[in-house]
Design a protein around this motif. Structure first.
Motif, PDB file in Angstrom:
ATOM      1  N   GLN A 355       0.670  -1.129  -0.082  1.00  0.00           N
ATOM      2  CA  GLN A 355       0.076  -0.067   0.103  1.00  0.00           C
ATOM      3  C   GLN A 355       0.761   1.235   0.045  1.00  0.00           C
ATOM      4  OE1 GLN A 355      -2.825   0.124   3.253  1.00  0.00           O
ATOM      5  NE2 GLN A 355      -3.552   2.149   2.800  1.00  0.00           N
ATOM      6  N   ALA A 356       1.850   1.354   0.709  1.00  0.00           N
ATOM      7  CA  ALA A 356       2.747   2.588   0.913  1.00  0.00           C
ATOM      8  C   ALA A 356       3.506   2.767  -0.326  1.00  0.00           C
ATOM      9  CB  ALA A 356       3.611   2.376   2.108  1.00  0.00           C
ATOM     10  N   ILE A 357       4.063   1.644  -0.968  1.00  0.00           N
ATOM     11  CA  ILE A 357       4.759   1.814  -2.460  1.00  0.00           C
ATOM     12  C   ILE A 357       3.873   2.187  -3.373  1.00  0.00           C
ATOM     13  CG2 ILE A 357       5.763   0.536  -4.275  1.00  0.00           C
ATOM     14  CD1 ILE A 357       6.751  -1.677  -1.993  1.00  0.00           C
ATOM     15  N   MET A 358       2.392   1.685  -3.473  1.00  0.00           N
ATOM     16  CA  MET A 358       1.506   2.266  -4.307  1.00  0.00           C
ATOM     17  C   MET A 358       1.092   3.534  -4.308  1.00  0.00           C
ATOM     18  SD  MET A 358       1.002  -0.315  -7.022  1.00  0.00           S
ATOM     19  CE  MET A 358      -0.592   0.406  -7.381  1.00  0.00           C
ATOM     20  N   GLU A 359       0.858   3.934  -2.903  1.00  0.00           N
ATOM     21  CA  GLU A 359       0.381   5.430  -2.747  1.00  0.00           C
ATOM     22  C   GLU A 359       1.269   6.253  -2.965  1.00  0.00           C
ATOM     23  OE1 GLU A 359      -1.704   6.015   0.933  1.00  0.00           O
ATOM     24  OE2 GLU A 359      -3.185   4.483   0.382  1.00  0.00           O
ATOM     25  N   VAL A 360       2.492   6.163  -2.505  1.00  0.00           N
ATOM     26  CA  VAL A 360       3.369   7.245  -2.648  1.00  0.00           C
ATOM     27  C   VAL A 360       4.210   6.986  -4.178  1.00  0.00           C
ATOM     28  CG1 VAL A 360       5.994   7.913  -2.039  1.00  0.00           C
ATOM     29  CG2 VAL A 360       4.245   7.214  -0.368  1.00  0.00           C
ATOM     30  N   GLY A 361       4.147   6.002  -4.615  1.00  0.00           N
ATOM     31  CA  GLY A 361       4.739   5.905  -6.356  1.00  0.00           C
ATOM     32  C   GLY A 361       3.539   6.435  -7.002  1.00  0.00           C
ATOM     33  N   GLU A 362       2.400   6.249  -6.897  1.00  0.00           N
ATOM     34  CA  GLU A 362       1.386   6.732  -8.040  1.00  0.00           C
ATOM     35  C   GLU A 362       1.486   8.248  -8.064  1.00  0.00           C
ATOM     36  OE1 GLU A 362      -2.761   6.800  -5.478  1.00  0.00           O
ATOM     37  OE2 GLU A 362      -2.545   5.658  -7.241  1.00  0.00           O
ATOM     38  N   VAL A 363       1.803   8.950  -7.053  1.00  0.00           N
ATOM     39  CA  VAL A 363       2.157  10.402  -6.849  1.00  0.00           C
ATOM     40  C   VAL A 363       3.596  10.814  -7.482  1.00  0.00           C
ATOM     41  CG1 VAL A 363       2.374  12.534  -5.453  1.00  0.00           C
ATOM     42  CG2 VAL A 363       0.607  10.693  -4.980  1.00  0.00           C
ATOM     43  N   ILE A 364       4.594  10.168  -7.198  1.00  0.00           N
ATOM     44  CA  ILE A 364       5.953  10.599  -7.537  1.00  0.00           C
ATOM     45  C   ILE A 364       6.166  10.255  -8.999  1.00  0.00           C
ATOM     46  CG2 ILE A 364       8.476  10.386  -7.004  1.00  0.00           C
ATOM     47  CD1 ILE A 364       6.894  11.841  -4.934  1.00  0.00           C
ATOM     48  N   GLN A 365       5.626   9.246  -9.595  1.00  0.00           N
ATOM     49  CA  GLN A 365       5.975   8.601 -10.924  1.00  0.00           C
ATOM     50  C   GLN A 365       5.797   9.748 -11.897  1.00  0.00           C
ATOM     51  OE1 GLN A 365       3.551   5.671 -12.163  1.00  0.00           O
ATOM     52  NE2 GLN A 365       1.780   6.369 -11.351  1.00  0.00           N
ATOM     53  N   PHE A 366       4.857  10.600 -11.910  1.00  0.00           N
ATOM     54  CA  PHE A 366       4.662  11.399 -12.798  1.00  0.00           C
ATOM     55  C   PHE A 366       5.511  12.574 -12.660  1.00  0.00           C
ATOM     56  CE2 PHE A 366       0.441   9.992 -12.205  1.00  0.00           C
ATOM     57  CZ  PHE A 366       0.077   9.253 -13.265  1.00  0.00           C
ATOM     58  N   TYR A 367       6.562  12.818 -11.827  1.00  0.00           N
ATOM     59  CA  TYR A 367       7.536  13.891 -11.691  1.00  0.00           C
ATOM     60  C   TYR A 367       9.037  13.099 -12.093  1.00  0.00           C
ATOM     61  CZ  TYR A 367       3.969  16.123  -9.101  1.00  0.00           C
ATOM     62  OH  TYR A 367       2.932  16.911  -8.885  1.00  0.00           O
ATOM     63  N   ASP A 368       8.908  11.739 -12.590  1.00  0.00           N
ATOM     64  CA  ASP A 368      10.256  11.318 -13.000  1.00  0.00           C
ATOM     65  C   ASP A 368      10.241  10.905 -14.393  1.00  0.00           C
ATOM     66  OD1 ASP A 368      12.227   9.505 -13.346  1.00  0.00           O
ATOM     67  OD2 ASP A 368      12.307   9.042 -11.087  1.00  0.00           O
ATOM     68  N   SER A 369      10.853  11.407 -15.472  1.00  0.00           N
ATOM     69  CA  SER A 369      10.495  11.036 -16.773  1.00  0.00           C
ATOM     70  C   SER A 369      10.830   9.726 -17.178  1.00  0.00           C
ATOM     71  CB  SER A 369      11.162  12.040 -17.637  1.00  0.00           C
ATOM     72  OG  SER A 369      12.507  11.898 -17.654  1.00  0.00           O
ATOM     73  N   ASP A 370      11.706   9.043 -16.682  1.00  0.00           N
ATOM     74  CA  ASP A 370      11.905   7.713 -17.133  1.00  0.00           C
ATOM     75  C   ASP A 370      11.352   6.619 -16.339  1.00  0.00           C
ATOM     76  OD1 ASP A 370      13.447   7.595 -15.080  1.00  0.00           O
ATOM     77  OD2 ASP A 370      15.412   7.622 -16.090  1.00  0.00           O
ATOM     78  N   ARG A 371      10.808   6.892 -15.295  1.00  0.00           N
ATOM     79  CA  ARG A 371      10.251   5.864 -14.251  1.00  0.00           C
ATOM     80  C   ARG A 371      11.017   4.659 -14.014  1.00  0.00           C
ATOM     81  NH1 ARG A 371       3.778   6.688 -15.861  1.00  0.00           N
ATOM     82  NH2 ARG A 371       4.026   9.117 -16.000  1.00  0.00           N
TER      83      ARG A 371
END
Length: 572
Positions: A355-371
């Motif tokens: 849950q922590a990985i998904m919740e934080v990741g789904e916000v941060i991922q759009f600020y990282d171009s290559d993901r």
């Protein structure tokens, strides 16, 4: 007793005002969305479609909240609507937006758009995105393909272009350096420990604290570090501010040494003339008139400057690079047991780590171009039989990077079946590894800021080494988010999060340059009111800006002020 109680209420009220005002300064970003469409379907027989767009925010429970409607444009398959839609941007959560385009029947053209029943109109297409996908673009513009609501049927329904324009107040700010001379001593066996608090006078007459200096111990002639006041805080150079000097007491009962009221313009004049002004003590029950003290306030530095917003950096090409470290110590419980914190539920219900990985990741991922995200584990006996406190989650010895949030989730699940949970809980190695990556980026690219998410079930065993690592990392473009899962006592962990104003200190006495840690115990987050990710990310934009401003790193495109209007400022 009543007097003390009244004072307590007064302090509480002022504290709440300060807290709310601080939140307003830090977290309020409003965007006006401009919409246009191309190659819309023609649903009219003797003319062209008369399109209108509706914008919705998709809530966490899946329901849609209408944010606004454009006007109707007659006979046009390439509309560029004038009516803008306002949306409040919040960095700390994903904000899904849904766009519907309708052809408005001619019999309804004389009705206000807000009164239109959308079920009576012809549906032309739907598009969706996350708000951060728009605002992270260099020109804050995103083009989306329109499709049917069910995803079936005609695929070529045209496109919808969304442009976000930031709408807020001035970027202007004033940085001032204050000092005092010959303050009254309020302590018996030592000298006063003075600090300044600056308040703005609201229209109602209530004073609203807006900032304060650090405490300088045992000094009657203190010189404080520069303070930065934004125009949102002081409103106008002709607006009076109250400057109060207190003797700090750990009990919270700070003693007033003296105060004064000046406008920012008058403070600028003090700086230019190199003159001081005496502090005064207001009347009290022992003294009926105010007392002019011998202590004086001087303005040693005065600089007017512009402050860039968090989104100014992001939209000019700066990125947030996500990293994650997962606790595999034995205290989590055997993974195949249903009461383990690492239990993978066959029904698909996420455990706390997922849950922590998904919740934080789904916000941060759009600020990282290559993901592409580095991912580590710690506290387990790994593939070679030794206990490791920083191993690559994907099992590849030479590369810790996985692709996308799905890659982190897959590597995490796979690791559970390939390592043996062990211990103890050590943070130092993963923090040092993240700091190594962040430090290595400085010589190559200053556009990157790194975020390490640590998810753990226990109290850290190497508390001093962790402090040492955090102090060293505080000079780097790095923030560390810690989620505590399970039922452990996390009191000790709060020390790492310097929200009490005391920065971390290393074993050599070095003090952290800035606060880079945010800690949240998952069990203390109130469900339905604030998510884990909101609690974790609320300080991140401020930490990002504190790093950029301390090194005078500016957004890359010089015309940013003209491109986006006057920008919102995050807290200083």
């Amino acid at each position: 007793m009543l007097s003390d109680f009244s004072k307590c209420l007064q302090y509480l009220y002022i504290g709440l005002l300060f807290f709310c005002f601080h939140l307003f300064l830090i977290f309020e970003f409003f965007f006006m969305l401009s919409l246009s469409a191309s190659k819309l379907r023609d649903r009219d027989i003797f003319s062209k479609s008369d399109p209108m767009a509706v914008v919705y925010a998709k809530k966490r429970n899946g329901t849609l909240e209408e944010l606004g409607r454009t006007e109707v444009i007659m006979n046009n398959l390439e509309p560029a609507w004038i009516q803008k839609i306002s949306v409040n941007y919040q960095f700390e959560i994903a904000q899904p937006l849904i766009f519907h385009v309708y052809d408005i029947d001619s019999q309804y053209h004389n009705l206000p758009v807000k009164n239109l029943n959308l079920k009576d109109q012809d549906f032309l297409g739907e598009a969706s995105c996350v708000l951060s996908e728009i605002v992270t673009k260099r020109n804050r513009t995103l083009t989306l393909n329109l499709h049917n609501q069910d995803g079936h049927g005609l695929k070529n329904l045209g496109t919808l272009t969304v442009q976000a324009e930031e709408t807020v107040a001035s970027r202007n700010a004033v940085e001032m350096t204050f000092r005092c001379y010959h303050l009254d001593n309020k302590d018996l066996f030592s000298k006063s420990d003075p600090f300044l608090r600056i308040s703005r006078i609201a229209e109602s007459g209530v004073s609203i604290p807006i900032c304060k200096t650090e405490v300088i111990n045992n000094n009657l002639n203190p010189v404080w570090k520069p303070l930065c006041l934004t125009m949102q805080q002081y409103m106008s150079k002709d607006n009076p501010v109250i400057i109060e000097c207190f003797d700090f007491n750990s009990s919270g009962n700070h003693v007033l040494i003296g105060k004064l009221q000046k406008t920012v313009a008058e403070l600028e004049h003090l700086h230019k003339t190199r003159s001081g002004v005496n502090l005064v003590l207001p009347p009290s029950h022992l003294r009926r008139v105010e007392k002019i003290t011998e202590g004086q306030l001087f303005v040693d530095g005065y600089i007017e400057k512009q402050l860039y917003s968090f989104l100014d950096y992001i939209s000019s090409g700066f990125e947030l690079n996500f990293m994650v470290a997962v606790d595999f110590t034995a205290s989590n419980g055997i993974p195949h047991n249903s009461d383990s914190l690492h239990y993978i539920d066959p029904s698909g219900h996420l455990n706390a780590y997922q849950q922590a990985i998904m919740e934080v990741g789904e916000v941060i991922q759009f600020y990282d171009s290559d993901r592409r995200f580095p991912a580590w584990g710690f506290g387990a006996r790994t593939f070679d039989g030794s206990v490791s406190h920083c191993f690559n989650l994907n099992g590849i010895p030479t590369d810790s990077v996985v692709t996308g949030i799905e890659g982190i989730m897959a590597a995490y699940s796979s690791t559970l079946y390939n390592v043996t949970l062990s211990g103890p809980t050590l943070f130092g190695p993963v923090i040092n590894k993240a700091a190594e990556i962040a430090g290595g980026s400085l010589s190559v690219n200053q556009n990157k800021y790194f975020i390490l998410l640590i998810i753990t079930d226990g109290v850290v065993s190497d508390i001093q080494e962790t402090k040492n690592a955090l102090v060293r990392a505080s000079d780097l473009p790095l923030s560390i988010l810690i989620v505590g899962v399970g039922g452990a006592d996390f009191t000790q962990m709060e020390v790492l999060d310097a929200d009490d104003g005391h920065r971390l200190e290393s074993s050599t006495g070095r003090v952290a340059t800035r606060d880079i840690v945010q800690f949240v115990p998952m069990r203390e987050v109130h469900r339905g009111e604030i998510s884990v990710v909101q609690a974790l990310l609320e300080e991140l934009p401020g930490q990002f800006l504190s790093y950029m401003r301390s090194r005078d790193i500016k957004p890359h495109f010089p015309d940013i002020v003209h491109a986006s209007g006057q920008g919102t400022l995050y807290g200083v």
